[in-house]
Write an enzyme that holds these catalytic residues in place. Structure first.
Site, mmCIF file in Angstrom:
data_model
loop_
_atom_site.group_PDB
_atom_site.id
_atom_site.type_symbol
_atom_site.label_atom_id
_atom_site.label_comp_id
_atom_site.label_asym_id
_atom_site.label_seq_id
_atom_site.Cartn_x
_atom_site.Cartn_y
_atom_site.Cartn_z
ATOM 1 N N TYR A 1 0.819 -1.198 0.036
ATOM 2 C CA TYR A 1 0.135 0.114 -0.019
ATOM 3 C C TYR A 1 0.969 1.317 0.111
ATOM 4 O O TYR A 1 1.977 1.006 -0.673
ATOM 5 C CB TYR A 1 -0.938 -0.014 1.241
ATOM 6 C CG TYR A 1 -2.155 0.809 1.112
ATOM 7 C CD1 TYR A 1 -2.995 0.773 -0.057
ATOM 8 C CD2 TYR A 1 -2.375 1.827 2.300
ATOM 9 C CE1 TYR A 1 -4.156 1.784 -0.230
ATOM 10 C CE2 TYR A 1 -3.422 2.594 1.966
ATOM 11 C CZ TYR A 1 -4.349 2.775 0.883
ATOM 12 O OH TYR A 1 -5.244 3.360 0.662
ATOM 13 N N LYS A 60 -19.848 -21.329 -11.213
ATOM 14 C CA LYS A 60 -18.719 -21.221 -12.615
ATOM 15 C C LYS A 60 -17.551 -20.644 -12.257
ATOM 16 O O LYS A 60 -16.332 -21.041 -12.726
ATOM 17 C CB LYS A 60 -19.764 -20.259 -13.466
ATOM 18 C CG LYS A 60 -20.972 -20.862 -13.963
ATOM 19 C CD LYS A 60 -21.169 -20.220 -15.455
ATOM 20 C CE LYS A 60 -20.337 -20.931 -16.585
ATOM 21 N NZ LYS A 60 -21.036 -21.182 -17.746
ATOM 22 N N GLU A 72 -23.429 -14.383 -18.803
ATOM 23 C CA GLU A 72 -24.030 -15.552 -18.357
ATOM 24 C C GLU A 72 -25.518 -15.417 -17.916
ATOM 25 O O GLU A 72 -25.952 -14.290 -17.446
ATOM 26 C CB GLU A 72 -23.118 -16.130 -17.179
ATOM 27 C CG GLU A 72 -23.715 -17.558 -16.646
ATOM 28 C CD GLU A 72 -23.328 -18.737 -17.671
ATOM 29 O OE1 GLU A 72 -24.052 -19.441 -17.439
ATOM 30 O OE2 GLU A 72 -22.417 -18.394 -18.392
ATOM 31 N N ASP A 83 -23.522 -18.998 -22.672
ATOM 32 C CA ASP A 83 -24.496 -19.778 -22.951
ATOM 33 C C ASP A 83 -24.508 -19.805 -24.661
ATOM 34 O O ASP A 83 -25.179 -20.747 -25.254
ATOM 35 C CB ASP A 83 -25.939 -19.172 -22.734
ATOM 36 C CG ASP A 83 -25.993 -19.113 -21.113
ATOM 37 O OD1 ASP A 83 -25.581 -20.044 -20.520
ATOM 38 O OD2 ASP A 83 -26.312 -18.137 -20.615
ATOM 39 N N ASN A 115 -20.795 -26.898 -21.502
ATOM 40 C CA ASN A 115 -20.030 -25.826 -21.808
ATOM 41 C C ASN A 115 -18.615 -25.466 -20.875
ATOM 42 O O ASN A 115 -17.729 -24.919 -20.938
ATOM 43 C CB ASN A 115 -20.629 -24.587 -21.917
ATOM 44 C CG ASN A 115 -21.350 -24.224 -20.631
ATOM 45 O OD1 ASN A 115 -21.438 -24.823 -19.628
ATOM 46 N ND2 ASN A 115 -22.472 -23.083 -21.007
#
Length: 427
Positions: free
Chosen positions: A90, A145, A187, A213, A350
């Site tokens: 940081y 997913k 999706e 899809d 898929n």
């Protein structure tokens, strides 16, 4: 044995069986029962409770257990334990990294998670077979997913639910947050809105955008088509293909097959607008009866159980009934009616495509996912399929590596890659 017989009689299946305790008069076992849905399970449970020698002590929903607390989380790449660690990750150390990326945005692929992270965007308007359940209820699917993507690639996928059914609002939201990601995975978005959303984002963004899809399903279906023809010793170039159902998946399957084979596909849907759209990219509109009569290979993605009657099957046809969980015709009915080969959506999944496609696209910093990349993936899946099978096992890590390599090589060959990978990547 009596218990298992009753479960089978009610149409259930047996998963794991674990013996917890053996007693003189009783045996305690933990038995996983696989049912189609809740009411089916309740029917099985009622039948079990009629058995005199069986007592049900507890019913545990294993799926709900697996989802407690969600399925994914954010972790650290480096420990943060000391003041020096804090300064490095940081302020003040991070300022120099920010200036470096400001001068050259491509450095974000080296010094942030951008090069390893995909935004998974949905509005939940077409989730599995559940329909429009909204973005929050779609989160378990999105987390699943993302978990699988991480499992098979080691990379990140972040679910981003977008609370709108308006395509323009969805597009603008995606545009505004796209800078933090190396790719966008769309999706569970209903058709026809999904077409407008994907096409616009592909045009306006310089990172890969893919509606899974559509294209994830299409590329696995193409691999299945190649393998099915091989299994029955048909020449794909001489095979007449019919597509029944022209939603997101069906339209993409028909379009990709036509692009790959350079031949028209007979297209059928109950919605005339869907047929018209298919005709704009080269499909040939037809009735259900015409598709079944004229096609050597039929693909169905309608979501309509029992749509294809056994009498409609032509001897020697290849049937890929891809609707889940219940297809348009069962394997038994299709094969008894004379089909040469049958497969369904349980195998043609898929999951075989999207992890490797996005990994290959990220690794090459591709600007888009094009047809050449999808063709390469379909051929890699086909070549990686064990003898006698229609597609590979999605749990095989090597399959996803092969898909990533095929995607990356095609991206480089078609000049959509901004980063050239060395030969070691492909071995």
């Amino acid at each position: 044995a009596e218990l298992i017989s009753v479960i089978a009689e009610q149409g259930g299946n047996i998963g794991d069986v674990k013996t917890l305790r053996l007693g003189e008069f009783h045996t305690w076992r933990d038995i996983t029962i696989i049912a189609n849905e809740k009411e089916h399970f309740n029917k099985i449970l009622r039948a079990i409770k009629t058995l005199k020698n069986i007592t049900v002590e507890q019913v545990i929903d294993e799926v709900l257990q697996r989802h407690e607390g969600g399925k994914i989380r954010v972790g650290l790449n480096h420990p943060i334990e000391t003041a020096n660690d804090l300064r490095a990750v940081y302020t003040p150390g991070v300022a120099e990294v920010s200036r470096l990326i400001q001068r050259n945005p491509q450095e974000a692929y080296h010094y942030t998670w951008v090069g390893r992270t995909v935004a998974l965007m949905t509005n939940g308007s077409r989730t599995l077979g559940l329909g429009n359940i909204g973005p929050l209820a779609a989160m378990p699917v999105m987390e699943g997913k993302a978990a699988l993507f991480n499992k098979f690639t080691g990379y990140n996928m972040v679910p981003i639910p977008i609370h709108t059914t308006d395509p323009k609002t969805f597009i603008e939201t995606a545009m505004q947050i796209s800078a933090g990601f190396g790719a966008i995975h769309l999706e569970d978005i209903s058709a026809p809105e999904c077409f407008e959303i994907e096409e616009t984002l592909v045009e306006r963004l310089d990172i890969p955008v893919m509606h899974d899809d559509q294209h994830g399903t299409a590329v696995v279906a193409l691999a299945a088509v190649i393998n099915a023809c091989r299994l029955v010793k048909r020449d794909l170039r001489d095979t007449r293909i019919g597509q029944i159902g022209l939603g997101a998946a069906g339209s993409a399957i028909a379009r990709l097959i036509m692009a790959y084979t350079k031949r028209r596909v007979l297209c059928c849907d109950s919605n005339p607008l869907a047929v018209t759209r298919a005709e704009t990219f080269g499909g040939q509109g037809a009735t259900l009866e015409r598709v079944m009569q004229a096609s050597d290979l039929v693909i169905t993605t309608t979501g309509v159980e029992g749509l294809i009657a056994p009498t409609m099957i032509r001897k020697g046809q290849i049937i890929l009934a891809l609707t889940n969980p219940v297809p348009e015709i069962t394997e038994e009915d299709a094969m008894n009616a004379g089909a040469a080969f049958y497969s369904d959506g349980r195998r043609v999944n898929n999951l075989l495509a999207y992890p490797g496609i996005f990994k290959g696209a990220l690794d090459t910093r591709a600007t888009r996912i094009n047809d050449a990349m999808l063709f390469a993936v379909a051929e890699a899946l086909s070549e990686g399929t064990p003898s006698g099978e229609i597609v590979p096992n999605p749990l095989d890590l090597n399959v996803h590596l092969d898909v990533a390599r095929a995607t990356a090589l095609a991206a480089m060959e078609t000049k959509v890659a901004r980063h050239q990978l060395d030969e070691e990547y492909f071995h």
